[in-house]
Write a protein that holds these residues in place. Structure first.
Motif, PDB file in Angstrom:
ATOM      1  N   SER A  64      -2.258  14.776   1.935  1.00  0.00           N
ATOM      2  CA  SER A  64      -3.172  13.826   1.021  1.00  0.00           C
ATOM      3  C   SER A  64      -2.985  12.411   1.278  1.00  0.00           C
ATOM      4  CB  SER A  64      -2.772  14.371  -0.299  1.00  0.00           C
ATOM      5  OG  SER A  64      -1.566  14.051  -0.848  1.00  0.00           O
ATOM      6  N   PHE A  65      -1.834  11.988   1.557  1.00  0.00           N
ATOM      7  CA  PHE A  65      -1.618  10.729   1.867  1.00  0.00           C
ATOM      8  C   PHE A  65      -2.539  10.091   2.897  1.00  0.00           C
ATOM      9  CE2 PHE A  65       0.435   7.283   4.485  1.00  0.00           C
ATOM     10  CZ  PHE A  65       0.701   6.222   3.606  1.00  0.00           C
ATOM     11  N   HIS A  97       0.842  -1.317  -0.018  1.00  0.00           N
ATOM     12  CA  HIS A  97       0.073   0.277   0.153  1.00  0.00           C
ATOM     13  C   HIS A  97       0.883   1.228  -0.044  1.00  0.00           C
ATOM     14  CE1 HIS A  97      -3.650  -2.459   0.583  1.00  0.00           C
ATOM     15  NE2 HIS A  97      -2.902  -2.853   1.891  1.00  0.00           N
ATOM     16  N   ALA A  98       1.536   1.417   0.994  1.00  0.00           N
ATOM     17  CA  ALA A  98       2.318   2.606   0.988  1.00  0.00           C
ATOM     18  C   ALA A  98       3.195   3.171   0.123  1.00  0.00           C
ATOM     19  CB  ALA A  98       3.151   2.821   2.457  1.00  0.00           C
ATOM     20  N   VAL A  99       4.065   2.367  -0.348  1.00  0.00           N
ATOM     21  CA  VAL A  99       4.857   2.513  -1.244  1.00  0.00           C
ATOM     22  C   VAL A  99       4.230   3.199  -2.556  1.00  0.00           C
ATOM     23  CG1 VAL A  99       6.758   1.824  -2.919  1.00  0.00           C
ATOM     24  CG2 VAL A  99       6.856   0.951  -0.529  1.00  0.00           C
ATOM     25  N   LYS A 100       3.237   2.795  -2.962  1.00  0.00           N
ATOM     26  CA  LYS A 100       2.755   3.329  -4.378  1.00  0.00           C
ATOM     27  C   LYS A 100       1.878   4.588  -4.103  1.00  0.00           C
ATOM     28  CE  LYS A 100      -1.465   0.352  -4.102  1.00  0.00           C
ATOM     29  NZ  LYS A 100      -2.440  -0.548  -4.735  1.00  0.00           N
ATOM     30  N   LEU A 101       1.658   4.509  -2.727  1.00  0.00           N
ATOM     31  CA  LEU A 101       0.568   5.919  -2.381  1.00  0.00           C
ATOM     32  C   LEU A 101       1.762   6.982  -2.138  1.00  0.00           C
ATOM     33  CD1 LEU A 101      -1.980   4.263  -0.150  1.00  0.00           C
ATOM     34  CD2 LEU A 101      -2.551   5.271  -2.200  1.00  0.00           C
ATOM     35  N   PHE A 102       2.738   6.722  -1.691  1.00  0.00           N
ATOM     36  CA  PHE A 102       3.809   7.922  -1.490  1.00  0.00           C
ATOM     37  C   PHE A 102       3.923   8.470  -2.935  1.00  0.00           C
ATOM     38  CE2 PHE A 102       6.125   5.878   2.059  1.00  0.00           C
ATOM     39  CZ  PHE A 102       5.239   6.082   3.169  1.00  0.00           C
ATOM     40  N   GLU A 103       4.220   7.605  -3.967  1.00  0.00           N
ATOM     41  CA  GLU A 103       4.292   8.125  -5.283  1.00  0.00           C
ATOM     42  C   GLU A 103       3.203   8.960  -5.735  1.00  0.00           C
ATOM     43  OE1 GLU A 103       7.139   8.206  -7.147  1.00  0.00           O
ATOM     44  OE2 GLU A 103       8.403   6.921  -5.832  1.00  0.00           O
ATOM     45  N   LYS A 104       1.845   8.187  -5.521  1.00  0.00           N
ATOM     46  CA  LYS A 104       0.627   8.853  -6.043  1.00  0.00           C
ATOM     47  C   LYS A 104       0.464  10.203  -5.309  1.00  0.00           C
ATOM     48  CE  LYS A 104      -4.295   8.284  -5.134  1.00  0.00           C
ATOM     49  NZ  LYS A 104      -5.392   7.601  -4.728  1.00  0.00           N
ATOM     50  N   HIS A 105       1.106  10.501  -4.040  1.00  0.00           N
ATOM     51  CA  HIS A 105       0.751  11.908  -3.424  1.00  0.00           C
ATOM     52  C   HIS A 105       2.134  12.529  -3.721  1.00  0.00           C
ATOM     53  CE1 HIS A 105      -3.209  10.753  -1.878  1.00  0.00           C
ATOM     54  NE2 HIS A 105      -2.624   9.720  -1.677  1.00  0.00           N
ATOM     55  N   GLY A 106       2.936  12.447  -4.424  1.00  0.00           N
ATOM     56  CA  GLY A 106       4.086  13.273  -5.075  1.00  0.00           C
ATOM     57  C   GLY A 106       5.464  13.020  -4.214  1.00  0.00           C
ATOM     58  N   MET A 107       5.565  11.948  -3.415  1.00  0.00           N
ATOM     59  CA  MET A 107       6.887  11.700  -2.656  1.00  0.00           C
ATOM     60  C   MET A 107       7.574  10.891  -3.770  1.00  0.00           C
ATOM     61  SD  MET A 107       5.515  10.865   1.036  1.00  0.00           S
ATOM     62  CE  MET A 107       3.697  11.135   1.302  1.00  0.00           C
ATOM     63  N   THR A 108       9.057  10.858  -3.752  1.00  0.00           N
ATOM     64  CA  THR A 108       9.761   9.813  -4.366  1.00  0.00           C
ATOM     65  C   THR A 108      10.405   9.014  -3.494  1.00  0.00           C
ATOM     66  OG1 THR A 108      10.366  11.745  -5.889  1.00  0.00           O
ATOM     67  CG2 THR A 108      11.854   9.859  -5.835  1.00  0.00           C
ATOM     68  N   ASN A 109      10.061   7.482  -3.661  1.00  0.00           N
ATOM     69  CA  ASN A 109      10.694   6.689  -2.864  1.00  0.00           C
ATOM     70  C   ASN A 109      12.324   6.425  -3.334  1.00  0.00           C
ATOM     71  OD1 ASN A 109       8.274   5.685  -1.688  1.00  0.00           O
ATOM     72  ND2 ASN A 109       7.713   4.933  -3.432  1.00  0.00           N
ATOM     73  N   ALA A 137       6.099  20.965   0.043  1.00  0.00           N
ATOM     74  CA  ALA A 137       5.483  19.891  -0.700  1.00  0.00           C
ATOM     75  C   ALA A 137       5.268  18.807  -0.008  1.00  0.00           C
ATOM     76  CB  ALA A 137       6.464  19.629  -1.901  1.00  0.00           C
ATOM     77  N   ALA A 138       6.428  18.576   1.138  1.00  0.00           N
ATOM     78  CA  ALA A 138       6.213  17.482   2.057  1.00  0.00           C
ATOM     79  C   ALA A 138       4.973  17.178   2.821  1.00  0.00           C
ATOM     80  CB  ALA A 138       7.342  17.412   2.806  1.00  0.00           C
ATOM     81  N   GLN A 139       4.515  18.284   3.431  1.00  0.00           N
ATOM     82  CA  GLN A 139       3.542  18.601   4.283  1.00  0.00           C
ATOM     83  C   GLN A 139       2.159  18.545   3.453  1.00  0.00           C
ATOM     84  OE1 GLN A 139       3.056  22.587   6.006  1.00  0.00           O
ATOM     85  NE2 GLN A 139       0.790  22.219   6.916  1.00  0.00           N
TER      86      GLN A 139
END
Length: 111
Positions: free
Chosen positions: A77-78, A30-42, A70-72
């Motif tokens: 959103s995550f 869940h989390a890894v793909k949602l991080f990307e969806k919400h603008g984070m780079t893994n 952007a992190a906030q």
């Protein structure tokens, strides 16, 4: 330090004893793909080792953001994402978490 580089976020999660596998599953599924969806780079995910080289109950990971602002926004959103809310509605798998923001040094290859 320059303001034209990404900001990195180092997060450390201590799993509830015996729940590391459940925590890793939650991140993997869940989390890894949602991080990307919400603008984070893994950047990377690690399980810490003890002094003898054995895995601990600690997950450490690094994500990148365009800025602290952007992190906030990404985290807001995550946390509100219905998929994440459903994924974390099961058993409690983390006991504590810490966060540090890191700015790359001018000579860092990872900027």
């Amino acid at each position: 330090m320059s303001t034209d580089t990404r900001i990195f976020e180092l997060r450390t999660y201590e799993a509830v004893p015996g729940k590391l596998d459940a925590l890793l599953t939650r991140f993997r599924d869940h989390a890894v793909k949602l991080f990307e969806k919400h603008g984070m780079t893994n950047i990377g995910f690690w399980v810490a080792q003890d002094d003898e080289g054995k895995p601990t109950e600690t997950l450490v990971y690094l994500v990148a953001h365009a800025s602290r602002e952007a992190a906030q926004k990404s985290w807001e959103s995550f946390w509100a994402d219905p998929e994440w809310q459903a994924a974390r509605s099961g058993e409690q798998v983390t006991a504590s978490a810490t966060t540090k923001f890191l700015e790359p040094a001018e000579f860092s290859e990872l900027r």
